[in-house]
Each structure stands twice: as structure tokens, then as C-alpha cells.
Design an enzyme around this catalytic site. Sequence first.
Site, PDB file in Angstrom:
ATOM      1  CB  CYS A 161      -4.629  -0.993   7.990  1.00  0.00           C
ATOM      2  SG  CYS A 161      -5.385  -2.468   8.250  1.00  0.00           S
ATOM      3  CG  LEU A 162       0.380  -3.879   3.772  1.00  0.00           C
ATOM      4  CD1 LEU A 162      -0.551  -4.382   2.903  1.00  0.00           C
ATOM      5  CD2 LEU A 162       1.657  -3.061   3.390  1.00  0.00           C
TER       6      LEU A 162
END
Lengths: 153, 494
Positions: free
Chosen positions: A88-89
Site C-alpha cells: 500500500c503505497l
Amino acid sequence: MTAPLPKRIIKETERLQSEPVPGISASPHDDNARYFDVMVEGPGGSCYEGGVFSLELFLPDDYPMCPPRIRFLTRIYHPNIDRLGRICLDVLKNNWSPALQIRTILLSIQALLGAPNPDDPLNEAVAKQWKARENQPEAIKTAREWTRLYANK
Amino acid sequence: MDRTNQQQPPRQRDMVYCHQCENEWYRDEHGLTCPECQSDFTEIIEAEHDPRDDHLPDLEPPDHDRGEYYGTPDPDEGDIDGLRWQQTGPGQVRGTFNRTYQFGGGQGDQQQGQQGQQGGGLGGIFGGMLGSLVQGAMNNVAQRQQQPGQAQPGQEQRPQSPEGGPGGRAASAPDTARAGTTVRHYHGPLGHMTIATSSNVGGNLHPRDANAPQPFQVQPNYIDQIMQQMVMNIGPGGPHGMGGGQGGLVFADGGMGGGQNPFAAGPFGNVFSMLNGMTGMGGDAVFSQEEMDRVITRMMEENQTGHAPGPASEAAIRALPTRPIEAKDLADNGKAECTICMDEVLIGNSVTVLPCSHWFHDDCITAWLSEHDTCPHCRQGIMPKDETSSNSARQPSQAPLNDMSNPAQVPGSFPGAAPDRQETSGSRQQPESPSLHRRASSTSSAGRQASSGGRQGSSRGGMFKGMRDAFGGSRNNNNNGEGGSGGGPGAAGS
């Protein structure tokens, strides 16, 4: 299917080899120049220090108009990385920009290891551990433990 | 069983059958490779050797191993008679049969005919649902029929015909046309419902085994409706209703349905409308963790830029000025390159300049802006904000366009048009985009919270909002997202 490789991908690949980033390596597969084997070292001072994490990276057809797809192959205990290695970036998603490159994305991922963000979790369980103040030492210990177990050189 | 019709399609065209996905097609149209799954595990169908024999369901317990489903004696199967299959073309098999379902747990009756009156307790309802879902590997059509006079919540109907034993019964009616239709009514303490099952059978006819992962199958078209109906009919009826607990599932987020489906009130409705709306691809029934991972991974991938700013208008892109590259544009090493294609740009080459004064090859930046209205370097958009906000109808309660408290709104200036994220440069003193500002002023602090993702956040909630929320979203900038160790776009090109 076998459209000629965009010049940009060739250039990026060359530069990754000729000017490597310390602690990061990415090398394309022989049979698929869009598919990279990636190694990222855990940043010093973090609970991932000493670990070498392998990732896979794929450049979709419309790269660089859309972000590369990246996944951790090494197991890692991190609030923004889930059981399957999905990351999750923001720069891999909504905040992708064509001015970003493989190199910069991998740096961002390395930075994410150094600065977990439990407020924006992908791995809810880990994030919970991480956030609760009294549990945090435990979470960090687990992360160290996993690094030792799974991210050996 | 008694497949009365196996003849080749007209004109002696070869038909090919895919063992992988059970697809069928004409050889002269698609050759020998399956157009569906690209498999070459295919076979030409011949009159005396039809590979589909192995796949079409025979509803007798078979002699070969086909999984526990077949091994289980089903008291209902004795009721099946007059089953006929008809090959009508590639991928189309039509079957008609008579069948009577019987379920325990209630009292009921049976009627032959298009409408079977059914009385049954709660067990009958569930039995009926499971019966039609599990046993009918066919296209189910569920329709809720309004029969106001009949609904007698909490009261069971008495059997109407003598043969109705203790146990809910539903009757399926043979239809002399090509499809059979079963209409079942269920009455129970929580209300009543009607299910019409149409056996207009598609080509993929494996019975389902809910206990094990299965190969891809075409989903019964209206299974979501059935599920929704289930929730609708059972849920609101009582405190134990399935739809009662909104928060039971991860996906049970009110925003998921996007209001598009009035029935998506319960968890089931959400899950199914979500799966359905995703790609239009069927086969998203989930039987294992692995499958679930696959579905979610795909959603994440498809949604990876779903929250990003939308495209700039063609006119705005065309209106961007161009200029030749000058010596001052070159980097220290005496070279310059377009950061999108990474090709070198020489002095005198024409480049397109954005309002933020970053420049790119015309083709490169056009391709990007047509997808996202952000500068690849600084994320500033190119759209004048009046155009930006014209996408959504202005509400009377919104602040006026020329809001003096927001002096940046002078047309023609590009006052950091709609920076969707927090600015990283820090040089610009405009914390909110104009559209954001208006929204905030019109909807108070709650609206402001909701639109913290910028104008896209406000206009593109929809079904993926729920996913984002479920995953914690990526709306909040990751603390290291940009700028962290030179990972930001600003550092990219040099």
C-alpha cells in the site's frame, strides 16, 4: 504481444545497471524485459535492517502512463504490506506520475520499510499491533524476527 | 440422460469443443484454439464421439467419480422425469424437465402447473434457496411477485392439497416451450417470497460443489438478485435477519453500492454488486481464501489509479503553449530529457509547457494529461478551475464562483488549480482547491472531511470508495510517499 520495448524501459534498465542505487537492485528477466527481479535491503536503523527482501516488478504495457506492479516475495511483517506481499503505497496507485521511475519507486518502497504507516494500513492486524502503544515493541520484535527468519541473504 | 438431440448444426460446420473451459464454437470462425481461454486442449465434435458427453450433466448417479455431489443420494432426484436436452448451437443447450422439490421443515402443498403454491416454515425458505442455488447449475431468474393479499407474516398457510405431506413442497412445472420455469412461493413467519427458476440452460452444466474450489464457470446471471432477495425478504423481517448486521462483513460499507442498487442493503447485496460491477466478468464466486485473494488483488489493480485525478479537457491540453528548449533548460551535464519518455531533448526542440512551467514532449504530456490532470513533476493541474468545477452541477448553496475570500480565482491565472494532495513544495499558499473550498463551505466540516481527497474524491465515490475505506485508502499521503529519500517526482528526472 511482442511490441518493441519502449526506449524508456531500455534506458531505465541500463541506468539501473550502470548507476545502481545502494541497497537496491533490479534486473530484468532474460525472456521478459518488463519483468524484474528486485532486491531491497532493509534500511539501516529500522527493524528490517540486515534483511534482504526480494520483490517482483512488472511494467505493464502502458507504463509509464500507469505504475509498475510490485509485490514482495519475501515475507515481511509490515502494516502496509499484506500477506501476499501487496504494497500500500500512494505512488504505486493514485499518486503515480510518469516522471517516477523504477529507481524512485524502489527508493520509496525502501523508505516505506524505514517508516511504516499504520494509519494507512493494508494489513489490518499488523497495523493494529503497530499502533497500540503498548504493543509496538512486540510488533517491532516480530518484524525483526521475521526479517531474520525470511529475509536472510 | 436421454439426450434426444445430438445432431450437428446445420451445413455440416465443424464444431469445436474446449475441454478447458467447455466453450464451443464453429471451427471456421475461431479455428482450433479456444477463443475463450486460449487453450488448445480442444476437440472437434463428431456425431459419434461427442466430448461433451463427459460434461453434460446426467442426473443419474454416474458410475465414474465426479465428486461427492453425485455420490450423495438425493431424495428429490426420483422426481426428475422427462428430461430432454437440445443442442441449439455453440454454447447453447436447452433442457426441459419436470421436477418436484421437497424440503423439510414446514408444511406445504404441491400443485402442478405454472404456479405452485408453497407453504413452508423458515426451513422451507432456506431449503428453497439452497435448493435453487446449489442444485440448479443453470441460469436462475428470480422475480419477486407482489401478492399483497397473501402475505401473512407469522402465519403458515395450510396445505391446500391432500398429497402435501409434512414438509414444504414446491412444484416445478413443465413448460412445453423450450425452457422450464419453476415458480415457488414461500410463506413463513417472516414474510413470503416467490422464486421463479427458469431452466433455460447455458452451456456449462457442472453441478456446483460448494465445498471445493472449482474451475471457471459462467455464473448464473441473476444470482445476485437471488441473494439480494434473500436478504430483502428475510433480513428486515426480524431481529435475527441476515441483513440486520450491516457491519458484519468487511465490505458492508454503505458507500459501496453507490446507491445504484436499491436492493444492496445487506452484506450480500454489497458483496455481489461489488463483484458484479467490477469487470463484468463472471465467475467471481469465492470458495476459498485463494480465490478471495485473487478477486481482491484484481480489484486493487484495477482500482490502483481509480482515485487519481481525472483527465484534463482536450481543449485545455491543446491550449498549452510550446516553446523551444534553450540552454538554460539543460542540466549540469549539458543534457536535457523529457521525463516521461526519457528521450534526450536538444536545444531548439519544441516542448509543451504547463502552467507550472514544467515542460515535456507534446505527445508525452498529451498522453498523460488525457488520463490525469496533473503535472508529472509537481501534480499541479492545467485546467482553469472554472472548467474543472463545471463537471459537477453547482449547488445553489455553493459559494459564488468569484469568491473574494479566495482571490486566486481570477480567470486565466493558474493558481495551483486543484492540487489534490498536500503540496510538497510548500511554496504555494493555497491549501485547498477552489472546488474543494466551495464544497467545504457548502457542506460544513463533514463535507470537508469527505472531500479531503480533492475533487475526485467527491465526484468519484462510488463503489470503490468502500474498497478504499476497507483498505484504509491511500488518501492520506503515506508519510514517505514522495520526497522520502528522493523518491518524489521532483527528484526523478535529474
